[in-house]
Write a protein that holds these residues in place. Structure first.
Motif, mmCIF file in Angstrom:
data_model
loop_
_atom_site.group_PDB
_atom_site.id
_atom_site.type_symbol
_atom_site.label_atom_id
_atom_site.label_comp_id
_atom_site.label_asym_id
_atom_site.label_seq_id
_atom_site.Cartn_x
_atom_site.Cartn_y
_atom_site.Cartn_z
ATOM 1 N N ARG A 80 -20.955 -21.957 53.361
ATOM 2 C CA ARG A 80 -22.001 -21.090 52.817
ATOM 3 C C ARG A 80 -21.990 -19.695 53.462
ATOM 4 O O ARG A 80 -22.210 -18.702 52.776
ATOM 5 N N LEU A 118 -26.311 -12.743 51.918
ATOM 6 C CA LEU A 118 -26.240 -13.777 50.885
ATOM 7 C C LEU A 118 -27.533 -13.853 50.086
ATOM 8 O O LEU A 118 -27.499 -13.924 48.840
ATOM 9 N N SER A 142 -27.723 -12.886 46.186
ATOM 10 C CA SER A 142 -28.126 -13.954 45.255
ATOM 11 C C SER A 142 -29.305 -13.505 44.396
ATOM 12 O O SER A 142 -29.308 -13.711 43.178
ATOM 13 N N ALA A 202 -25.493 -19.749 40.293
ATOM 14 C CA ALA A 202 -26.557 -20.199 41.199
ATOM 15 C C ALA A 202 -26.061 -21.345 42.078
ATOM 16 O O ALA A 202 -26.331 -21.384 43.288
ATOM 17 N N LEU A 240 -23.478 -19.936 44.629
ATOM 18 C CA LEU A 240 -24.158 -19.178 45.681
ATOM 19 C C LEU A 240 -24.846 -20.112 46.674
ATOM 20 O O LEU A 240 -24.828 -19.871 47.881
ATOM 21 N N TRP A 262 -16.569 -18.766 42.268
ATOM 22 C CA TRP A 262 -17.315 -18.072 41.218
ATOM 23 C C TRP A 262 -16.506 -17.986 39.921
ATOM 24 O O TRP A 262 -17.045 -17.618 38.882
#
Length: 620
Positions: A356, A377, A381, A412, A415, A425
């Motif tokens: 992450r 992040l 997001s 979503a 992320l 992605w």
């Protein structure tokens, strides 16, 4: 050989998909020939993964069993193979007979040159790095062992491995080049599917533009890079795009079986990679959103639930295997609730944190603190999802709105799970490419723009390969492709290749090798060690818990339990900060490996910085 392997794979999967669609009475009238070939081959590939799966779960895997089963399948599909070949030839002849404008012909010529350039790298299997990971190594180990057994330090092999099953078939029938070409073939079919979707939504000009954009290399788009290597990402995207084809046709034909095929392709995507599990819910969500208002909501929910069930079916066999091997069907998730083999809650925390927050922006490992990364992040997001929300609200065409919803759900999830790691992605970004190209499909000079984008993308890819060559570079790849040079000749000055050769020729066949701290030494994991003919384990502290790195006694105990005979480790740790954050196991990984080699081993061979030690018996 590489082109032949790709052609045979596409031919076989198209024939199997054609047979499957006939058996399930799926109407094909609304599908163009190109759509039938692309989406039908996806259905075929999705079902084909379960041939080696069944052999492996029964403990019957071998080159002989793979070849016999493939031969029997080809005989069974002989009428379908002939039909697919005939229709492909008819389609090619029809394309050649049609008149095309100059811009389209230029685009087609550039596309062929670009694909051939990518092919020169795709048919050369590297000695380390992106060709040396679990995507090829796991199928090789399973083929050699006769079953889909537990590979302790190759963590990702305990997920869904559908594309790797196709790699296994290719390894069993032909060899590593053919296995690597599975991903290249999936990439070509992914591009074909994008063309089909864009053409259906916005015409031929939209189709040629979306292909040009998909092949344009940039930090957000890794497709031109990934297609030439042994990954599984483009297999996932091929399945997703095929699901889009079935969905788009179902909107015109009002045929529920086509929706079922879309849901099944979404399930096949998840059976190729666990991160695609979102598609199993996302596509039924689209169906629910687009349900006829005249239909009662309870009936719509039942239909959506049925699609979810159908999408999850291809994943179930892999959950069963994961459960039998690790005790956790959704490994590596939920390890704090479900006792999981070689995977504790602390390792799960590290694994999640790494993906992450630290698997992106590696160039700024020192400059960005954990709090800074979390802020970046969260801000990115919020901005991305807000823009997606505005676009969904302003979209006028229902099908484009649905594509935006799909892209938003995928973004979503990516992320939340993998942060700003752009490779994950890619499915969402290609959906957004479809939306943009269709939205501007009426613009003037679109074919010329597609040619320009394709030419520039081609030039950038060539420039990158020339300035930052991977492996032996373009010239070396061409020499290998043309048979002017063998891999031994091409890699004769490569320390890793010489090390693999030395180990294979100077250690017993039953030797167990520990590969120490490669990720934080060379910045690229060689955890697969595909070229190694021995059982191998790696010490990647963020990915595995089989080799314990918490304390020295636990480390020694796990080394002895794994029956390690040899240690391969560098004398210098070049990228010690590669992970971007530290924890007990990461700080111990390299020092423990060096200490083990020096205190309990004798040096056998050195190739530049790589050192091979043979371990002496030791007491705990």
């Amino acid at each position: 050989m590489g082109c032949a392997s790709a052609a045979v794979f596409i031919w076989l999967t198209a024939a199997l998909g054609y047979r499957a669609l006939r058996l399930f009475h799926v109407p094909r009238g609304g599908l163009s020939r190109l759509e039938r070939g692309t989406a039908g081959a996806a259905i075929g590939a999705g079902f084909l993964q379960f041939l080696p799966y069944a052999l492996g779960m029964a403990g019957l895997l071998s080159k002989l069993s793979v070849r016999v089963s493939c031969g029997v399948l080809a005989l069974f599909l002989l009428p379908d193979l002939a039909r697919v070949a005939r229709r492909a030839l008819e389609a090619a002849a029809g394309f050649l007979r049609r008149r095309h404008d100059k811009a389209t012909l230029v685009w087609a010529g550039l596309l062929i040159l670009y694909v051939l350039f990518l092919l020169t790298r795709a048919v050369v299997v590297g000695n380390m790095g992106d060709d040396d990971g679990y995507h090829l190594t796991a199928p090789r180990r399973w083929l050699e062992s006769g079953s889909l057994g537990y590979l302790p330090t190759l963590t990702h092999t305990n997920g869904t491995m559908g594309l790797e099953m196709l790699n296994l078939l290719a390894l069993g029938v032909t060899g590593p080049v053919a296995a690597k070409m599975i991903h290249f073939s999936a990439g070509l079919l992914c591009l074909t599917g994008l063309f089909c979707c864009a053409r259906r939504l916005g015409g031929t000009n939209a189709g040629i533009l979306v292909v040009a954009v998909a092949l344009f290399p940039n930090p957000l788009n890794e497709l031109p890079y990934l297609i030439a290597f042994a990954y599984n990402d483009l297999g996932v995207i091929w399945m997703m795009v095929s699901a889009l084809i079935f969905w788009l046709v179902s909107r015109d034909e009002k045929e529920p079986r086509l929706r079922d095929c879309a849901a099944l392709c979404a399930g096949f995507a998840a059976s190729f990679k666990f991160t695609a599990l979102t598609l199993c819910v996302a596509f039924p969500l689209l169906f629910l959103i687009e349900e006829d208002p005249a239909v009662r909501w309870t009936k719509g929910l039942r239909r959506a639930a049925g699609c979810v069930f159908l999408a999850l079916l291809p994943v179930v066999p892999w959950l069963v295997r994961n459960w039998s091997l690790t005790g956790n069907p959704v490994y590596p998730m939920l390890s704090s609730i479900i006792p999981t083999r070689d995977w504790n809650p602390e390792l799960a925390r590290v694994f999640s944190h790494f993906f992450r927050y630290n698997n992106w922006g590696k160039r700024y490992a020192h400059q960005w603190s954990e709090a800074t990364r979390a802020w970046i992040l969260a801000s990115a997001s919020a901005a991305i999802l807000a823009v997606c929300g505005v676009c969904i609200a302003r979209a006028k065409r229902p099908e484009l709105r649905s594509l935006l919803v799909l892209a938003t759900v995928l973004l979503a999830t990516a992320l939340g799970v993998t942060g700003l790691y752009f490779r994950f992605w890619l499915p969402a970004l290609l959906c957004l490419c479809l939306v943009v190209t269709v939205a501007i499909s009426k613009a003037r000079y679109l074919p010329a723009a597609a040619c320009l984008i394709l030419l520039l993308g081609f030039a950038l890819r060539v420039r990158h390969e020339v300035l930052s060559p991977i492996g032996v570079g373009v010239a070396g790849n061409l020499r290998i492709d043309l048979g002017l040079e063998s891999l031994d000749e091409a890699y004769k000055n490569e320390p890793v290749w010489e090390t693999w050769k030395y180990i294979n020729s100077h250690t017993p066949p039953d030797a167990h090798i520990l590969i120490g701290a490669f990720y934080t030494t060379f910045g690229a994991s060689s955890g697969g060690a595909f070229w190694l003919d021995r059982v191998a384990y790696v010490t990647d502290s963020q990915l595995q818990g089989f080799i314990h790195l918490e304390t020295w006694p636990l480390f020694l105990e796990s080394v002895k339990k794994a029956k390690i005979d040899y240690v391969l480790v560098s004398d210098v740790q070049f990228t010690a900060d590669r992970l971007g954050f530290s924890f007990a196991a990461s700080m111990n990984e390299y020092p423990f490996c060096r200490r083990l080699a020096v205190e309990h081993g004798e040096l056998l061979q050195t190739h530049e910085h790589l050192q091979l030690y043979r371990l002496r018996p030791f007491d705990l």
